[in-house]
Design a protein around this motif. Structure first.
Motif, mmCIF file in Angstrom:
data_model
loop_
_atom_site.group_PDB
_atom_site.id
_atom_site.type_symbol
_atom_site.label_atom_id
_atom_site.label_comp_id
_atom_site.label_asym_id
_atom_site.label_seq_id
_atom_site.Cartn_x
_atom_site.Cartn_y
_atom_site.Cartn_z
ATOM 1 N N GLY A 161 0.806 -1.215 0.000
ATOM 2 C CA GLY A 161 0.000 0.000 0.000
ATOM 3 C C GLY A 161 0.833 1.255 0.000
ATOM 4 O O GLY A 161 2.054 1.228 0.168
ATOM 5 N N THR A 162 0.155 2.365 -0.225
ATOM 6 C CA THR A 162 0.818 3.662 -0.188
ATOM 7 C C THR A 162 1.159 4.043 1.246
ATOM 8 O O THR A 162 0.623 3.467 2.206
ATOM 9 N N THR A 163 2.052 5.008 1.407
ATOM 10 C CA THR A 163 2.381 5.547 2.728
ATOM 11 C C THR A 163 1.584 6.826 2.931
ATOM 12 O O THR A 163 1.761 7.796 2.186
ATOM 13 N N THR A 164 0.675 6.826 3.890
ATOM 14 C CA THR A 164 -0.145 8.000 4.153
ATOM 15 C C THR A 164 0.630 8.994 5.000
ATOM 16 O O THR A 164 1.184 8.637 6.040
ATOM 17 N N VAL A 165 0.674 10.256 4.545
ATOM 18 C CA VAL A 165 1.479 11.269 5.221
ATOM 19 C C VAL A 165 0.677 12.547 5.391
ATOM 20 O O VAL A 165 -0.357 12.760 4.741
ATOM 21 N N SER A 166 1.175 13.416 6.251
ATOM 22 C CA SER A 166 0.561 14.720 6.492
ATOM 23 C C SER A 166 1.385 15.810 5.828
ATOM 24 O O SER A 166 2.606 15.676 5.704
ATOM 25 N N PRO A 167 0.767 16.896 5.401
ATOM 26 C CA PRO A 167 1.553 18.013 4.876
ATOM 27 C C PRO A 167 2.556 18.497 5.928
ATOM 28 O O PRO A 167 2.219 18.659 7.098
ATOM 29 N N GLY A 168 3.801 18.690 5.499
ATOM 30 C CA GLY A 168 4.843 19.151 6.409
ATOM 31 C C GLY A 168 5.507 18.061 7.223
ATOM 32 O O GLY A 168 6.386 18.342 8.041
ATOM 33 N N GLN A 169 5.112 16.811 7.024
ATOM 34 C CA GLN A 169 5.702 15.703 7.800
ATOM 35 C C GLN A 169 7.158 15.495 7.401
ATOM 36 O O GLN A 169 7.514 15.508 6.236
ATOM 37 N N SER A 170 7.998 15.289 8.385
ATOM 38 C CA SER A 170 9.405 15.000 8.121
ATOM 39 C C SER A 170 9.672 13.511 8.326
ATOM 40 O O SER A 170 8.973 12.836 9.070
ATOM 41 N N SER A 171 10.699 13.027 7.628
ATOM 42 C CA SER A 171 11.153 11.631 7.742
ATOM 43 C C SER A 171 10.028 10.631 7.510
ATOM 44 O O SER A 171 9.831 9.698 8.283
ATOM 45 N N ARG A 204 -0.016 20.849 0.805
ATOM 46 C CA ARG A 204 -0.586 19.826 -0.074
ATOM 47 C C ARG A 204 -1.982 19.418 0.413
ATOM 48 O O ARG A 204 -2.292 19.550 1.590
ATOM 49 N N SER A 205 -2.794 18.925 -0.510
ATOM 50 C CA SER A 205 -4.179 18.572 -0.214
ATOM 51 C C SER A 205 -4.364 17.060 -0.172
ATOM 52 O O SER A 205 -3.553 16.305 -0.721
ATOM 53 N N THR A 206 -5.453 16.644 0.466
ATOM 54 C CA THR A 206 -5.775 15.213 0.558
ATOM 55 C C THR A 206 -5.802 14.575 -0.831
ATOM 56 O O THR A 206 -6.351 15.139 -1.774
ATOM 57 N N ASN A 207 -5.174 13.398 -0.914
ATOM 58 C CA ASN A 207 -5.066 12.577 -2.130
ATOM 59 C C ASN A 207 -4.006 13.067 -3.114
ATOM 60 O O ASN A 207 -3.863 12.475 -4.190
ATOM 61 N N ASP A 208 -3.258 14.112 -2.786
ATOM 62 C CA ASP A 208 -2.066 14.416 -3.578
ATOM 63 C C ASP A 208 -1.080 13.265 -3.413
ATOM 64 O O ASP A 208 -0.974 12.674 -2.328
ATOM 65 N N VAL A 209 -0.361 12.926 -4.481
ATOM 66 C CA VAL A 209 0.515 11.750 -4.474
ATOM 67 C C VAL A 209 1.920 12.125 -4.927
ATOM 68 O O VAL A 209 2.092 12.865 -5.906
ATOM 69 N N ALA A 210 2.905 11.596 -4.227
ATOM 70 C CA ALA A 210 4.311 11.726 -4.626
ATOM 71 C C ALA A 210 4.910 10.337 -4.771
ATOM 72 O O ALA A 210 4.943 9.567 -3.808
ATOM 73 N N GLY A 211 5.363 10.001 -5.966
ATOM 74 C CA GLY A 211 5.996 8.704 -6.199
ATOM 75 C C GLY A 211 7.496 8.784 -6.034
ATOM 76 O O GLY A 211 8.122 9.797 -6.376
ATOM 77 N N VAL A 212 8.085 7.731 -5.479
ATOM 78 C CA VAL A 212 9.543 7.649 -5.345
ATOM 79 C C VAL A 212 10.025 6.326 -5.941
ATOM 80 O O VAL A 212 9.306 5.328 -5.931
ATOM 81 N N ARG A 213 11.247 6.345 -6.458
ATOM 82 C CA ARG A 213 11.842 5.147 -7.060
ATOM 83 C C ARG A 213 13.190 4.871 -6.404
ATOM 84 O O ARG A 213 14.022 5.765 -6.263
ATOM 85 N N ASP A 256 7.344 3.207 -4.909
ATOM 86 C CA ASP A 256 6.328 3.315 -3.863
ATOM 87 C C ASP A 256 5.846 4.756 -3.902
ATOM 88 O O ASP A 256 6.368 5.580 -4.668
ATOM 89 N N ASP A 257 4.869 5.097 -3.084
ATOM 90 C CA ASP A 257 4.391 6.480 -3.107
ATOM 91 C C ASP A 257 3.888 6.930 -1.746
ATOM 92 O O ASP A 257 3.602 6.128 -0.855
ATOM 93 N N TYR A 258 3.841 8.243 -1.620
ATOM 94 C CA TYR A 258 3.282 8.908 -0.446
ATOM 95 C C TYR A 258 1.957 9.548 -0.866
ATOM 96 O O TYR A 258 1.889 10.225 -1.896
ATOM 97 N N THR A 259 0.902 9.345 -0.073
ATOM 98 C CA THR A 259 -0.389 9.955 -0.357
ATOM 99 C C THR A 259 -0.789 10.854 0.806
ATOM 100 O O THR A 259 -0.753 10.436 1.965
ATOM 101 N N ILE A 260 -1.140 12.080 0.466
ATOM 102 C CA ILE A 260 -1.470 13.080 1.485
ATOM 103 C C ILE A 260 -2.855 12.819 2.085
ATOM 104 O O ILE A 260 -3.823 12.543 1.370
ATOM 105 N N LEU A 261 -2.930 12.879 3.399
ATOM 106 C CA LEU A 261 -4.199 12.957 4.111
ATOM 107 C C LEU A 261 -4.133 14.230 4.942
ATOM 108 O O LEU A 261 -3.445 14.275 5.967
ATOM 109 N N ALA A 262 -4.802 15.279 4.464
ATOM 110 C CA ALA A 262 -4.707 16.596 5.092
ATOM 111 C C ALA A 262 -6.026 16.954 5.766
ATOM 112 O O ALA A 262 -7.068 16.344 5.513
ATOM 113 N N ALA A 263 -5.964 17.938 6.620
ATOM 114 C CA ALA A 263 -7.172 18.538 7.186
ATOM 115 C C ALA A 263 -7.457 19.815 6.415
ATOM 116 O O ALA A 263 -6.546 20.583 6.105
#
Length: 351
Positions: free
Chosen positions: A74-84, A170-179, A231-238
């Protein structure tokens, strides 16, 4: 030497020559010398003659097979401004040799991400760690930041973490892919990254040749000595918004019956903070309101935090308490789930 002794000696030599090399999934270890010996016995005039022997040797070549795979599904769910923020991969050396692997982590360049959705932003400060304690969990204090895997044995698999920082805004469901990519290097020297491997061209040589046998699975290029996975990071924002309401509660002329905003009137302020549906819970929501100079804070009523709104009217049901200091009203809403609203309510007198 008797004929029996000679037979035993020859049998021992043959056993040594045919002794199996250490077993690997990819076959015999690269660089192994395989020798095949033959003996010919014959007689002349009924008399046994000296044996004739012959042997042939060749060196086992290096077959390079590597696989980089996402760890998990699955994707990695992250928050805007999250580090590491962490994505996890495995690197497997299915070659018949110990190898080094140069590692590279990059942002995916647009298009569909690994788990759906379009790649719409980039993470920053990408770095790579080896799972040093092999527990499958990123431990910043103990896992080692690396640029290559040193001497990964044949048939060995290691976990590698790609760690990055997520931008704000960033807004909810924005996606960043990494390789994550791994490139095969010579692994003969510990502690130093070996030279990049080059496939041997032309006919078989007397030495240890190199053959690339990696596959084209998951978008990789076959037989290039490089493996990658994504893999990718998917934003879950408020999605937080605020409105500020006011109503006159009473005035010195009319009391509470049709009061007007005249000097001496009491005005009730309501700050309504909302979190839209479909996002993350907002926490530690700090509301700060500088009181107008034309008003005086009503300390008797106080500050009520965490209240509700009914039909556009704020209720004085906040359970928390705010603070007033140096002309500023403040209150903290501890938790604001998606699709909900909370208020900060206070009163002031018009000077």
């Amino acid at each position: 030497m008797s004929s029996k002794q000679m037979w035993l000696a020859n049998a021992s030599l043959l056993a040594v020559a045919l002794a199996p090399a250490p077993a690997f999934a990819a076959g015999t270890q690269a660089g192994t010398t395989i020798t095949n010996s033959v003996t010919v016995d014959y007689a002349v005039g009924g008399v046994a003659q000296n044996q004739v022997t012959a042997s042939n040797s060749f060196t086992v070549d290096r077959k390079v097979v590597l696989t980089v795979a996402e760890l998990g599904t699955g994707t990695t769910t992250v928050s805007p401004g999250q580090s590491s923020a962490v994505t996890s991969f495995t690197v497997t050396n299915s070659s018949n040799a110990t190898l080094d692997f140069a590692l590279s982590a990059v942002n995916r360049a647009g298009g569909l991400a690994a788990h759906g959705g379009s790649d719409s932003f980039d993470v920053s400060n990408l770095r790579i760690y080896r799972d040093t304690n092999a527990n499958g969990v990123f431990d910043s204090a103990s896992d080692t930041q690396i640029t290559y895997l040193d001497q990964l044995s044949a048939d060995a698999t290691v976990t590698v973490f790609v760690v990055a920082d997520v931008p704000l805004g960033r807004s909810t469901n924005d996606v960043a892919g990494v390789r994550l990519s791994a490139t095969a290097h010579d692994g003969s020297t510990a502690g130093t990254q070996g030279s990049v491997l080059v496939q041997t061209a032309g006919a078989d040589t007397a030495g240890m040749d190199t053959v690339f046998a990696d596959s084209s699975a998951n978008g990789n290029t076959a037989s290039d000595g490089i493996g990658f996975a994504e893999d990718d990071y998917t934003i879950l924002a408020a999605n937080v918004s605020a409105t500020k309401l006011s109503r006159v509660v009473r005035d010195p002329v009319n009391g509470t019956v049709n009061p007007k905003n005249i000097p001496g009137s009491v005005v009730e302020y309501c700050i309504n903070v909302s979190n839209a549906s479909g996002g993350a819970t907002a926490t530690n929501v700090v509301v700060t309101d500088v009181l107008p100079a034309e008003t005086t804070y009503d300390s008797t009523f106080g500050i009520k935090v965490g209240g509700t709104v009914t039909s556009g009217v704020c209720n004085a049901d906040g359970a928390g308490a705010g603070a007033f200091n140096a002309g500023t009203v403040s209150g903290t809403i501890t938790s604001l789930p998606a699709s909900e609203s909370r208020t900060v309510l206070f009163r002031a007198t018009i000077n």
